[in-house]
Design a protein around this motif. Sequence first.
Motif, short mmCIF file in Angstrom:
data_model
loop_
_atom_site.label_atom_id
_atom_site.label_comp_id
_atom_site.label_asym_id
_atom_site.label_seq_id
_atom_site.Cartn_x
_atom_site.Cartn_y
_atom_site.Cartn_z
N GLN A 1 68.78 16.99 26.07
CA GLN A 1 68.76 18.16 26.51
C GLN A 1 68.00 18.62 27.59
OE1 GLN A 1 67.99 21.28 23.76
NE2 GLN A 1 69.61 22.49 24.57
N VAL A 2 68.49 19.19 28.71
CA VAL A 2 67.67 19.32 29.87
C VAL A 2 66.67 20.73 29.35
CG1 VAL A 2 67.45 20.50 32.17
CG2 VAL A 2 69.35 18.86 31.64
N SER A 3 65.35 20.51 29.91
CA SER A 3 64.38 21.55 29.19
C SER A 3 63.81 22.30 30.40
CB SER A 3 63.39 20.56 28.49
OG SER A 3 62.63 19.72 29.37
N GLU A 4 63.81 22.02 31.64
CA GLU A 4 63.46 22.87 32.63
C GLU A 4 64.26 23.21 33.82
OE1 GLU A 4 60.23 20.59 34.43
OE2 GLU A 4 59.07 20.53 32.46
N GLY A 5 64.00 24.27 34.82
CA GLY A 5 64.81 24.46 35.68
C GLY A 5 65.94 25.49 35.36
N ALA A 6 66.98 25.50 36.40
CA ALA A 6 67.99 26.61 36.23
C ALA A 6 69.06 25.91 35.01
CB ALA A 6 68.92 26.48 37.57
#
Length: 108
Positions: free
Chosen positions: A65-70
Amino acid sequence: HSSRRLGLEGATTARQRDRLLTADLFPVTEELDLLALFHSAGALLDDPAWSEWEARLLEALLPRQVSEGAAARSWNPSSRSGHRTDRVTSTALAVLTLEAPYRIVDPH
């Protein structure tokens, strides 16, 4: 039994079950096949091996899962199943897979 509630009586034979449990659905370095994981979760939900399979699922899916940014809290697009998915589709499949035990409720 969840397969009956889904109208899948007899859909998961012993052979199909064994394939789902032994398939390389959790590659370490490659993309996950989110569509296969989604369908496997529904097929294995009432299986005695569910707890072990779910633990492997969590170990494979949550770190991706993406944890940073948009794009935080989403999953990256995937093409492992042979069909390129966008971020929304990948995230929807991941979330629906994770919530499978809560989505299928025994009416009795």
